[in-house]
Design a protein around this motif. Structure first.
Motif, PDB file in Angstrom:
ATOM      1  N   VAL A  73       0.816  -1.172  -0.049  1.00  0.00           N
ATOM      2  CA  VAL A  73       0.004   0.093  -0.051  1.00  0.00           C
ATOM      3  C   VAL A  73       0.905   1.161   0.061  1.00  0.00           C
ATOM      4  CG1 VAL A  73      -1.686   1.050   1.264  1.00  0.00           C
ATOM      5  CG2 VAL A  73      -1.793  -1.089   1.245  1.00  0.00           C
ATOM      6  N   HIS A  74       0.671   2.032  -1.017  1.00  0.00           N
ATOM      7  CA  HIS A  74       1.728   3.220  -1.401  1.00  0.00           C
ATOM      8  C   HIS A  74       0.951   4.388  -0.978  1.00  0.00           C
ATOM      9  CE1 HIS A  74       5.041   5.472  -3.060  1.00  0.00           C
ATOM     10  NE2 HIS A  74       4.157   6.062  -3.770  1.00  0.00           N
ATOM     11  N   VAL A  75       1.065   5.386  -0.108  1.00  0.00           N
ATOM     12  CA  VAL A  75       0.334   6.584  -0.019  1.00  0.00           C
ATOM     13  C   VAL A  75       1.476   7.833  -0.192  1.00  0.00           C
ATOM     14  CG1 VAL A  75      -1.004   8.282   1.633  1.00  0.00           C
ATOM     15  CG2 VAL A  75      -1.249   5.745   1.831  1.00  0.00           C
ATOM     16  N   ALA A  76       1.026   8.506  -1.109  1.00  0.00           N
ATOM     17  CA  ALA A  76       2.050   9.480  -1.577  1.00  0.00           C
ATOM     18  C   ALA A  76       1.230  11.115  -1.646  1.00  0.00           C
ATOM     19  CB  ALA A  76       2.753   9.293  -2.557  1.00  0.00           C
ATOM     20  N   GLY A  77       1.898  11.965  -1.648  1.00  0.00           N
ATOM     21  CA  GLY A  77       1.192  13.319  -2.177  1.00  0.00           C
ATOM     22  C   GLY A  77       2.405  14.471  -2.173  1.00  0.00           C
ATOM     23  N   PRO A  78       1.985  15.465  -2.801  1.00  0.00           N
ATOM     24  CA  PRO A  78       2.783  16.623  -2.983  1.00  0.00           C
ATOM     25  C   PRO A  78       2.861  17.565  -1.800  1.00  0.00           C
ATOM     26  CG  PRO A  78       0.946  17.210  -4.215  1.00  0.00           C
ATOM     27  CD  PRO A  78       0.639  15.611  -3.563  1.00  0.00           C
ATOM     28  N   SER A  79       3.954  18.331  -1.413  1.00  0.00           N
ATOM     29  CA  SER A  79       3.892  18.950  -0.223  1.00  0.00           C
ATOM     30  C   SER A  79       4.813  20.382  -0.761  1.00  0.00           C
ATOM     31  CB  SER A  79       4.310  18.596   0.783  1.00  0.00           C
ATOM     32  OG  SER A  79       5.903  18.126   0.729  1.00  0.00           O
ATOM     33  N   THR A  80       4.580  21.244  -0.148  1.00  0.00           N
ATOM     34  CA  THR A  80       5.490  22.738  -0.389  1.00  0.00           C
ATOM     35  C   THR A  80       6.196  23.165   0.772  1.00  0.00           C
ATOM     36  OG1 THR A  80       3.624  24.064  -0.137  1.00  0.00           O
ATOM     37  CG2 THR A  80       3.948  23.134  -2.282  1.00  0.00           C
ATOM     38  N   TYR A  81       7.273  23.856   0.652  1.00  0.00           N
ATOM     39  CA  TYR A  81       7.883  24.337   2.137  1.00  0.00           C
ATOM     40  C   TYR A  81       8.533  25.768   1.598  1.00  0.00           C
ATOM     41  CZ  TYR A  81      11.987  22.050   0.165  1.00  0.00           C
ATOM     42  OH  TYR A  81      13.059  21.625  -0.788  1.00  0.00           O
ATOM     43  N   MET A  82       8.939  26.479   2.471  1.00  0.00           N
ATOM     44  CA  MET A  82       9.831  27.946   2.158  1.00  0.00           C
ATOM     45  C   MET A  82      11.056  27.353   2.019  1.00  0.00           C
ATOM     46  SD  MET A  82       7.403  30.088   1.510  1.00  0.00           S
ATOM     47  CE  MET A  82       8.635  31.557   1.397  1.00  0.00           C
ATOM     48  N   CYS A  83      11.807  28.257   1.005  1.00  0.00           N
ATOM     49  CA  CYS A  83      13.159  27.602   0.836  1.00  0.00           C
ATOM     50  C   CYS A  83      13.854  28.766   0.163  1.00  0.00           C
ATOM     51  CB  CYS A  83      13.387  26.405  -0.071  1.00  0.00           C
ATOM     52  SG  CYS A  83      12.663  26.690  -1.749  1.00  0.00           S
ATOM     53  N   SER A  84      15.028  28.945   0.164  1.00  0.00           N
ATOM     54  CA  SER A  84      15.986  29.986  -0.387  1.00  0.00           C
ATOM     55  C   SER A  84      15.974  29.977  -1.838  1.00  0.00           C
ATOM     56  CB  SER A  84      17.380  29.830   0.126  1.00  0.00           C
ATOM     57  OG  SER A  84      18.173  31.080  -0.333  1.00  0.00           O
ATOM     58  N   ALA A  85      15.641  30.951  -2.538  1.00  0.00           N
ATOM     59  CA  ALA A  85      15.565  31.028  -3.842  1.00  0.00           C
ATOM     60  C   ALA A  85      17.025  30.741  -4.552  1.00  0.00           C
ATOM     61  CB  ALA A  85      15.141  32.521  -4.443  1.00  0.00           C
ATOM     62  N   ASN A  86      18.115  31.334  -3.558  1.00  0.00           N
ATOM     63  CA  ASN A  86      19.405  31.174  -4.190  1.00  0.00           C
ATOM     64  C   ASN A  86      20.079  30.079  -3.811  1.00  0.00           C
ATOM     65  OD1 ASN A  86      19.327  33.423  -5.640  1.00  0.00           O
ATOM     66  ND2 ASN A  86      19.740  34.539  -3.859  1.00  0.00           N
ATOM     67  N   ASN A  87      19.418  29.048  -2.944  1.00  0.00           N
ATOM     68  CA  ASN A  87      19.904  27.807  -2.349  1.00  0.00           C
ATOM     69  C   ASN A  87      21.147  28.088  -1.534  1.00  0.00           C
ATOM     70  OD1 ASN A  87      18.502  25.989  -3.496  1.00  0.00           O
ATOM     71  ND2 ASN A  87      19.639  26.169  -5.536  1.00  0.00           N
ATOM     72  N   ASN A  88      21.065  29.266  -0.740  1.00  0.00           N
ATOM     73  CA  ASN A  88      22.149  29.495   0.434  1.00  0.00           C
ATOM     74  C   ASN A  88      21.593  29.942   1.717  1.00  0.00           C
ATOM     75  OD1 ASN A  88      20.795  32.173  -0.032  1.00  0.00           O
ATOM     76  ND2 ASN A  88      22.639  33.246  -1.025  1.00  0.00           N
ATOM     77  N   GLY A  89      20.235  29.727   1.962  1.00  0.00           N
ATOM     78  CA  GLY A  89      19.418  29.882   3.251  1.00  0.00           C
ATOM     79  C   GLY A  89      19.315  31.308   3.688  1.00  0.00           C
ATOM     80  N   GLN A  90      19.391  32.043   2.503  1.00  0.00           N
ATOM     81  CA  GLN A  90      19.121  33.483   2.707  1.00  0.00           C
ATOM     82  C   GLN A  90      18.073  33.967   1.806  1.00  0.00           C
ATOM     83  OE1 GLN A  90      22.731  35.391   2.287  1.00  0.00           O
ATOM     84  NE2 GLN A  90      23.994  34.443   3.972  1.00  0.00           N
ATOM     85  N   ALA A  91      17.528  35.094   2.159  1.00  0.00           N
ATOM     86  CA  ALA A  91      16.379  35.809   1.157  1.00  0.00           C
ATOM     87  C   ALA A  91      17.044  36.175  -0.189  1.00  0.00           C
ATOM     88  CB  ALA A  91      15.732  36.994   2.033  1.00  0.00           C
ATOM     89  N   PRO A  92      16.351  36.096  -1.196  1.00  0.00           N
ATOM     90  CA  PRO A  92      14.643  35.752  -1.090  1.00  0.00           C
ATOM     91  C   PRO A  92      14.445  34.375  -1.068  1.00  0.00           C
ATOM     92  CG  PRO A  92      15.625  35.964  -3.190  1.00  0.00           C
ATOM     93  CD  PRO A  92      16.706  36.316  -2.369  1.00  0.00           C
ATOM     94  N   PHE A  93      13.353  34.180  -0.477  1.00  0.00           N
ATOM     95  CA  PHE A  93      12.668  33.096  -0.320  1.00  0.00           C
ATOM     96  C   PHE A  93      11.550  32.656  -1.297  1.00  0.00           C
ATOM     97  CE2 PHE A  93      14.454  34.096   3.870  1.00  0.00           C
ATOM     98  CZ  PHE A  93      15.303  33.105   3.995  1.00  0.00           C
TER      99      PHE A  93
END
Length: 137
Positions: free
Chosen positions: A100-120
């Motif tokens: 039995v496989h249960v799955a779904g999409p999710s979202t989260y806030m992240c750094s647009a530049n992949n550096n942990g800093q704004a912009p997010f």
């Protein structure tokens, strides 16, 4: 505050909602032609929030046997939501181990530049969980 701390942690594992399958029990055995209750819960546990979920029956090699219809969704005032549905196991389903496989999409806030800093921005991931069961004659 915890969201900001999570955004600043570049090497941390993403904490996400957790899906647990209550039914079927691990390695439970069913006969072809019987009904299987599928009951799963989604626990709010992190930044990545599950948007929806679907259920599929798979072989252990992830070959899809069937996708199941939407279950009865529960969303009470607590930190748990989930669904229940009954799958009538086909009479001609071969004896084997299944998943039995249960799955779904999710979202989260992240750094647009992949550096942990704004912009997010919003990033996307996919949450999954599996539970094995057996069909035996």
């Amino acid at each position: 505050m915890s969201m900001l701390l999570g955004l600043m942690c570049l090497s941390c594992e993403l904490m996400a909602d957790r899906i647990t399958i209550n039914q079927p029990a691990v390695n439970q055995t069913y006969a072809p032609g019987s009904d299987m209750l599928i009951d799963y819960a989604v626990h709010f546990e992190g930044m990545a929030k599950l948007g929806s979920a679907s259920v599929a029956i798979l072989l252990p090699n992830y070959t899809v046997i069937t996708f199941l219809p939407e279950g009865d969704w529960m969303d009470d005032e607590t930190d748990t939501r989930g669904a229940k549905l009954t799958w009538p196991i086909p009479e001609d389903l071969e004896p084997n181990d299944y998943v039995v496989h249960v799955a779904g999409p999710s979202t989260y806030m992240c750094s647009a530049n992949n550096n942990g800093q704004a912009p997010f921005t919003q990033c996307h991931t996919f949450l999954t969980t599996n539970q094995t069961f057996t069909i035996a004659r």
